[in-house]
Design an enzyme around this catalytic site. Structure first.
Site, PDB file in Angstrom:
ATOM      1  N   LYS A 159       2.317  -3.471   7.145  1.00  0.00           N
ATOM      2  CA  LYS A 159       2.602  -3.645   5.714  1.00  0.00           C
ATOM      3  C   LYS A 159       4.048  -3.220   5.412  1.00  0.00           C
ATOM      4  CE  LYS A 159       0.220  -4.783   2.783  1.00  0.00           C
ATOM      5  NZ  LYS A 159      -0.158  -6.123   2.233  1.00  0.00           N
ATOM      6  N   THR A 187       0.824  -1.213   0.000  1.00  0.00           N
ATOM      7  CA  THR A 187       0.000   0.000   0.000  1.00  0.00           C
ATOM      8  C   THR A 187       0.858   1.263   0.000  1.00  0.00           C
ATOM      9  OG1 THR A 187      -1.462   1.283   1.453  1.00  0.00           O
ATOM     10  CG2 THR A 187      -0.102  -0.344   2.525  1.00  0.00           C
ATOM     11  N   ASP A 188       0.294   2.363  -0.487  1.00  0.00           N
ATOM     12  CA  ASP A 188       1.006   3.648  -0.413  1.00  0.00           C
ATOM     13  C   ASP A 188       1.054   4.168   1.029  1.00  0.00           C
ATOM     14  OD1 ASP A 188      -1.662   4.363  -0.104  1.00  0.00           O
ATOM     15  OD2 ASP A 188      -1.581   6.064  -1.490  1.00  0.00           O
ATOM     16  N   GLU A 189       0.247   3.553   1.925  1.00  0.00           N
ATOM     17  CA  GLU A 189       0.207   4.049   3.307  1.00  0.00           C
ATOM     18  C   GLU A 189       1.534   3.817   4.034  1.00  0.00           C
ATOM     19  OE1 GLU A 189      -3.527   3.343   5.372  1.00  0.00           O
ATOM     20  OE2 GLU A 189      -4.555   3.137   3.454  1.00  0.00           O
ATOM     21  N   TYR A 242      -1.794  -0.731  10.816  1.00  0.00           N
ATOM     22  CA  TYR A 242      -1.933  -1.379   9.501  1.00  0.00           C
ATOM     23  C   TYR A 242      -0.728  -1.054   8.615  1.00  0.00           C
ATOM     24  CZ  TYR A 242      -3.262  -1.762   4.568  1.00  0.00           C
ATOM     25  OH  TYR A 242      -3.255  -2.033   3.220  1.00  0.00           O
TER      26      TYR A 242
HETATM   27  P1  NAD Z   1      -9.543  -7.560   2.041  1.00  0.00           P
HETATM   28  O1  NAD Z   1      -9.545  -7.320   3.514  1.00  0.00           O
HETATM   29  O2  NAD Z   1     -10.774  -7.285   1.264  1.00  0.00           O
HETATM   30  O3  NAD Z   1      -9.140  -9.076   1.744  1.00  0.00           O
HETATM   31  C1  NAD Z   1      -8.109  -9.719   2.436  1.00  0.00           C
HETATM   32  C2  NAD Z   1      -8.206 -11.212   2.152  1.00  0.00           C
HETATM   33  O4  NAD Z   1      -7.140 -11.852   2.861  1.00  0.00           O
HETATM   34  C3  NAD Z   1      -9.516 -11.839   2.647  1.00  0.00           C
HETATM   35  O5  NAD Z   1     -10.035 -12.698   1.668  1.00  0.00           O
HETATM   36  C4  NAD Z   1      -9.091 -12.605   3.892  1.00  0.00           C
HETATM   37  O6  NAD Z   1      -9.896 -13.744   4.147  1.00  0.00           O
HETATM   38  C5  NAD Z   1      -7.657 -13.009   3.539  1.00  0.00           C
HETATM   39  N1  NAD Z   1      -6.857 -13.246   4.751  1.00  0.00           N
HETATM   40  C6  NAD Z   1      -6.756 -12.435   5.841  1.00  0.00           C
HETATM   41  N2  NAD Z   1      -5.958 -13.025   6.765  1.00  0.00           N
HETATM   42  C7  NAD Z   1      -5.544 -14.214   6.243  1.00  0.00           C
HETATM   43  C8  NAD Z   1      -4.703 -15.259   6.719  1.00  0.00           C
HETATM   44  N3  NAD Z   1      -4.149 -15.202   7.939  1.00  0.00           N
HETATM   45  N4  NAD Z   1      -4.478 -16.308   5.910  1.00  0.00           N
HETATM   46  C9  NAD Z   1      -5.037 -16.366   4.674  1.00  0.00           C
HETATM   47  N5  NAD Z   1      -5.866 -15.430   4.186  1.00  0.00           N
HETATM   48  C10 NAD Z   1      -6.113 -14.354   4.963  1.00  0.00           C
HETATM   49  O7  NAD Z   1      -8.303  -6.718   1.506  1.00  0.00           O
HETATM   50  P2  NAD Z   1      -8.126  -5.942   0.119  1.00  0.00           P
HETATM   51  O8  NAD Z   1      -8.661  -4.574   0.261  1.00  0.00           O
HETATM   52  O9  NAD Z   1      -8.596  -6.808  -0.985  1.00  0.00           O
HETATM   53  O10 NAD Z   1      -6.527  -5.830   0.074  1.00  0.00           O
HETATM   54  C11 NAD Z   1      -5.742  -6.871  -0.496  1.00  0.00           C
HETATM   55  C12 NAD Z   1      -4.277  -6.490  -0.429  1.00  0.00           C
HETATM   56  O11 NAD Z   1      -4.048  -5.259  -1.116  1.00  0.00           O
HETATM   57  C13 NAD Z   1      -3.753  -6.280   0.994  1.00  0.00           C
HETATM   58  O12 NAD Z   1      -2.460  -6.817   1.074  1.00  0.00           O
HETATM   59  C14 NAD Z   1      -3.742  -4.767   1.168  1.00  0.00           C
HETATM   60  O13 NAD Z   1      -2.761  -4.376   2.090  1.00  0.00           O
HETATM   61  C15 NAD Z   1      -3.419  -4.324  -0.250  1.00  0.00           C
HETATM   62  N6  NAD Z   1      -3.923  -2.992  -0.622  1.00  0.00           N
HETATM   63  C16 NAD Z   1      -5.244  -2.675  -0.438  1.00  0.00           C
HETATM   64  C17 NAD Z   1      -5.706  -1.431  -0.835  1.00  0.00           C
HETATM   65  C18 NAD Z   1      -7.157  -1.024  -0.693  1.00  0.00           C
HETATM   66  O14 NAD Z   1      -7.526   0.130  -0.965  1.00  0.00           O
HETATM   67  N7  NAD Z   1      -8.052  -1.921  -0.313  1.00  0.00           N
HETATM   68  C19 NAD Z   1      -4.820  -0.501  -1.411  1.00  0.00           C
HETATM   69  C20 NAD Z   1      -3.462  -0.882  -1.567  1.00  0.00           C
HETATM   70  C21 NAD Z   1      -3.037  -2.134  -1.179  1.00  0.00           C
HETATM   71  P1  TYD Z   2     -11.100   3.516   4.544  1.00  0.00           P
HETATM   72  O1  TYD Z   2     -12.127   3.357   3.477  1.00  0.00           O
HETATM   73  O2  TYD Z   2     -11.393   3.031   5.899  1.00  0.00           O
HETATM   74  O3  TYD Z   2      -9.753   2.879   3.978  1.00  0.00           O
HETATM   75  P2  TYD Z   2      -8.371   2.595   4.783  1.00  0.00           P
HETATM   76  O4  TYD Z   2      -8.623   1.457   5.731  1.00  0.00           O
HETATM   77  O5  TYD Z   2      -7.404   2.240   3.693  1.00  0.00           O
HETATM   78  O6  TYD Z   2      -8.014   3.883   5.458  1.00  0.00           O
HETATM   79  O7  TYD Z   2     -10.770   5.068   4.710  1.00  0.00           O
HETATM   80  C1  TYD Z   2     -10.606   5.918   3.596  1.00  0.00           C
HETATM   81  C2  TYD Z   2     -10.706   7.367   4.092  1.00  0.00           C
HETATM   82  O8  TYD Z   2     -12.051   7.607   4.503  1.00  0.00           O
HETATM   83  C3  TYD Z   2      -9.833   7.668   5.295  1.00  0.00           C
HETATM   84  O9  TYD Z   2      -9.377   9.010   5.131  1.00  0.00           O
HETATM   85  C4  TYD Z   2     -10.787   7.595   6.474  1.00  0.00           C
HETATM   86  C5  TYD Z   2     -12.104   8.036   5.877  1.00  0.00           C
HETATM   87  N1  TYD Z   2     -13.311   7.418   6.456  1.00  0.00           N
HETATM   88  C6  TYD Z   2     -14.354   8.237   6.921  1.00  0.00           C
HETATM   89  O10 TYD Z   2     -14.256   9.469   6.871  1.00  0.00           O
HETATM   90  N2  TYD Z   2     -15.486   7.649   7.418  1.00  0.00           N
HETATM   91  C7  TYD Z   2     -15.624   6.288   7.499  1.00  0.00           C
HETATM   92  O11 TYD Z   2     -16.668   5.790   7.977  1.00  0.00           O
HETATM   93  C8  TYD Z   2     -14.542   5.456   7.037  1.00  0.00           C
HETATM   94  C9  TYD Z   2     -14.649   3.955   7.111  1.00  0.00           C
HETATM   95  C10 TYD Z   2     -13.406   6.075   6.509  1.00  0.00           C
END
Ligand code: NAD
Ligand code: TYD
Length: 351
Positions: free
Chosen positions: A161, A132-134, A157
């Protein structure tokens, strides 16, 4: 089959889009989806491809070393795309431990198994870690995160990462495992668990319930349509340079509140409600502790070197996303009727 690919976390939001893309676009790859099915893992995300010949599901917890070793004994993986993680910042604030177990120890278990399995023939293999960019922390008003930006994670988080990214690079540097890493901005789109901002707001507006926007409404994020992330992962997996890092982003900065106001206008239109109805449901709440001010990604390396570019304009992508949630009400209801109900009450109701 030409290659056997392990995709971890394939039942989650982004993972399910990556699985669908790889299963459909590469019929000569055997795609193994390994997922623990936590609250965020939903196999209903994959019903359209689950009977395909080149797809298999394995329910495993990557924190369990033996399960990971057994998985690598059962299959000879040519490539790994590692997405499994605990992914929600708010949950990492209420309970950081799971983030350490899954995101750090789980990643190291996979690295150890890959190292063991590839030690005699690492050529052509790839461990692709999705991050992630975070990890870069927070920007001020100006500037962009580049691949050279120093790590400065601020939430449990992002710290977990960042640790996993460091371990992946260390295994490459020390043991020679072929790795590649990408760091992506916030994703949005179909199948996202409704604890994240956009699906949470869509669901609450649909039900005429209030929803929180944190803090002073000054936070800025770069949002990327989830299928664009899947296409970037495809580009990097096939053409990325071993040992390199690629930033992925939509060049699409939005202040939270402006994004929410746009979403409210789309919802009013789609639900045939008088304009301004949805906006009245926004509530001001206390800020998320340690909330990063601004994320913005420079993805020019990926665009120039690997020819990737993001597709839909944000307003179009957001409209598509709203339509998906409105026409997939059953998916949403089933997700909400699980354990998530308790968490939802704890975190979001009564504010
Ligand atoms: P998500 O929470 O929707 O999905 C995570 C998946 O991982 C789920 O299916 C869960 O069951 C599985 N999982 C969790 N713990 C596990 C374990 N111990 N063993 C096996 N499986 C397990 O997450 P997402 O939003 O799809 O993110 C996927 C990846 O992309 C992550 O690594 C996250 O850090 C990265 N990422 C997400 C975002 C975003 O905006 N969502 C942005 C950048 C990077
Ligand atoms: P979110 O969707 O929770 O993603 P992440 O877990 O990657 O932070 O948050 C995205 C942005 O939205 C973040 O700036 C926090 C804000 N946010 C709210 O303002 N209200 C909400 O209920 C949630 C879940 C997030």
């Amino acid at each position: 089959m030409k290659k056997t690919i392990l995709i971890t976390g394939g039942a989650g939001f982004i993972g399910s889009h990556v699985i669908r893309r790889f299963v459909n676009n590469y019929p000569d790859y055997l795609v193994v989806n390994a997922d623990k099915l936590t609250y965020a893992g939903n196999l209903e995300n994959l019903t359209d491809i689950e009977t395909k010949k080149n797809y298999l599901f394995e329910k495993i917890d990557i924190v369990n070393k033996q399960s990971v070793l057994d998985l690598f004994k059962k299959y000879c993986f040519d490539g790994i795309i590692h997405l499994a993680a605990e992914s929600h910042v708010d949950r990492s604030i209420t309970g950081p431990d799971e983030f350490v177990f899954t995101n750090i120890i789980g990643t190291v278990n996979l690295l150890n198994s890959a190292l063991n399995s590839w030690k005699n023939s690492p050529e052509g293999k790839l461990f692709y870690h999705i991050s992630t960019d975070e990890v870069y922390g927070s920007l001020g008003k100006d500037g962009l995160f580049t691949e050279q930006t120093a790590y400065d994670p601020k939430s449990p988080y992002s710290a977990s990462k960042a640790s996993s990214d460091h371990m992946v690079r260390a295994y490459n540097h020390t043991f020679g495992i072929p790795v590649v890493i990408s760091n992506c901005s916030n994703n949005y789109g179909p199948n996202q668990f409704p604890e994240k901002l956009i699906p949470l707001a869509i669901n609450n507006i649909k039900k005429n319930k209030t929803f929180p926007v944190y803090g002073k409404w000054v936070n800025i994020l770069d949002f990327l349509y989830v299928e664009d992330h899947a296409s970037a992962i495809d580009h990097i997996f096939h053409r990325g340079k071993v040992g390199d890092t690629y930033n992925i982003g939509g060049n699409n900065e939005w202040k939270n509140i402006d994004l929410i106001l746009l979403l409210c206008r789309i919802m009013d239109k789609k639900l045939n409600r008088p304009s301004g109805t949805s906006e009245k449901l926004i509530t001001y709440v206390k800020d998320r502790p340690g909330h990063d001010l601004r994320y913005a990604i420079d993805s020019s390396k990926l665009q120039k070197e690997l020819g990737w570019s993001p597709l839909p304009e944000f307003a179009d992508g957001l409209e598509k996303t709203v339509e998906w949630y409105l026409t997939n009400g059953k998916w949403l209801e089933r997700v909400l009727s699980g354990d998530y109900g308790k968490y939802y009450d704890l975190m979001y109701s009564g504010r």
